[in-house]
Design an enzyme around this catalytic site. Structure first.
Site, PDB file in Angstrom:
ATOM      1  N   VAL A  12     -28.317 -37.517-108.849  1.00 42.54           N
ATOM      2  CA  VAL A  12     -27.885 -36.182-108.434  1.00 42.54           C
ATOM      3  C   VAL A  12     -28.140 -35.200-109.555  1.00 42.54           C
ATOM      4  O   VAL A  12     -28.124 -35.562-110.739  1.00 42.54           O
ATOM      5  CB  VAL A  12     -26.389 -36.158-108.045  1.00 42.54           C
ATOM      6  CG1 VAL A  12     -26.140 -37.035-106.838  1.00 42.54           C
ATOM      7  CG2 VAL A  12     -25.507 -36.584-109.210  1.00 42.54           C
ATOM      8  N   SER A  13     -28.399 -33.970-109.181  1.00 43.57           N
ATOM      9  CA  SER A  13     -28.576 -32.900-110.153  1.00 43.57           C
ATOM     10  C   SER A  13     -27.276 -32.137-110.290  1.00 43.57           C
ATOM     11  O   SER A  13     -26.485 -32.053-109.346  1.00 43.57           O
ATOM     12  CB  SER A  13     -29.688 -31.950-109.708  1.00 43.57           C
ATOM     13  OG  SER A  13     -30.903 -32.646-109.587  1.00 43.57           O
ATOM     14  N   THR A  14     -27.059 -31.576-111.443  1.00 42.21           N
ATOM     15  CA  THR A  14     -25.845 -30.796-111.681  1.00 42.21           C
ATOM     16  C   THR A  14     -25.748 -29.665-110.662  1.00 42.21           C
ATOM     17  O   THR A  14     -26.702 -28.926-110.448  1.00 42.21           O
ATOM     18  CB  THR A  14     -25.857 -30.209-113.105  1.00 42.21           C
ATOM     19  OG1 THR A  14     -26.039 -31.267-114.035  1.00 42.21           O
ATOM     20  CG2 THR A  14     -24.562 -29.493-113.412  1.00 42.21           C
ATOM     21  N   GLU A  16     -25.591 -29.936-107.443  1.00 42.84           N
ATOM     22  CA  GLU A  16     -26.243 -30.236-106.167  1.00 42.84           C
ATOM     23  C   GLU A  16     -25.214 -30.271-105.042  1.00 42.84           C
ATOM     24  O   GLU A  16     -24.143 -30.861-105.168  1.00 42.84           O
ATOM     25  CB  GLU A  16     -26.959 -31.590-106.272  1.00 42.84           C
ATOM     26  CG  GLU A  16     -27.878 -31.882-105.104  1.00 42.84           C
ATOM     27  CD  GLU A  16     -28.690 -33.152-105.335  1.00 42.84           C
ATOM     28  OE1 GLU A  16     -29.243 -33.661-104.353  1.00 42.84           O
ATOM     29  OE2 GLU A  16     -28.750 -33.612-106.485  1.00 42.84           O
TER      30      GLU A  16
END
Length: 198
Positions: A12-14, A16
């Site tokens: 996961v991206s920050t 998201e």
């Protein structure tokens, strides 16, 4: 039959928005398949070039056969590129580990999933063949232009080498004095003073 040992991988991206989809849906998927969820690997990304320690740990554990099936949300959550995906799938196949991408409905534990993997392997092999052919064509064209490949030849004076050896110099000392690699110097004594490949 013993239930499969499953592992899930999430990335996961920050910030998201749908991060919870992976963390919620993947364990539920394993439960529906009656797989034992043994381990979860998760990387949180803050930029495109971030390292992925959980993915590296996952691959190391796969080689130790710590799980039987890997479940991911989608290909691009797992693989850095298409070539990385194919290399990983090939390695999983050789280890007897199944791979499931939930949203893309790819499951190598099923006959249909195995067929898709076979097609992916064929595409990868075709790509490798095309790259090899391009390299060979480039080398042929370069040779026609007079470009030489391989290590350069070095003229070695075998008589000088023999004389220096008789004077008690080591191969290392002779190499330093003549600027010729030690192995080339040794071979020079077995041949003549003609040019020898370095």
């Amino acid at each position: 039959m013993k239930p499969k040992r499953a592992a899930i991988y999430t990335r996961v991206s920050t910030g998201e928005q749908n991060a919870d989809l992976q963390t919620r849906e993947l364990p539920e998927f394993c439960e529906r398949r009656a797989w034992n969820l043994d381990v979860t690997y998760s990387d949180v990304m803050t930029g495109a070039k971030d390292k992925r320690p959980a993915l590296d740990r996952l691959m190391a554990d796969a080689r130790r056969r710590k799980f039987d099936v890997l479940v991911v949300w989608k290909f691009d959550r797992f693989a850095r590129s298409t070539s990385h995906l194919l290399r990983a799938l090939e390695e999983f196949s050789s280890l007897g580990i199944d791979f499931v991408s939930v949203t893309e409905a790819i499951d190598t534990s099923t006959p249909a999933g195995k067929m898709v993997f076979t097609v992916l392997e064929a595409v990868a092999e075709l790509e490798r063949s095309i790259i090899r052919e391009r390299v060979m064509a480039g080398q042929r064209a370069a040779k026609m232009r007079g470009v030489k490949f391989g290590r350069p030849t070095v003229a070695v004076d075998a008589a000088q080498v023999s004389r220096l050896r008789k004077d008690g110099l080591s191969w290392r000392a002779i190499a330093a004095q003549t600027g010729v690699p030690k192995d080339t110097l040794r071979r020079s004594l077995q041949t003549s003073a003609t040019p020898v490949a370095a």
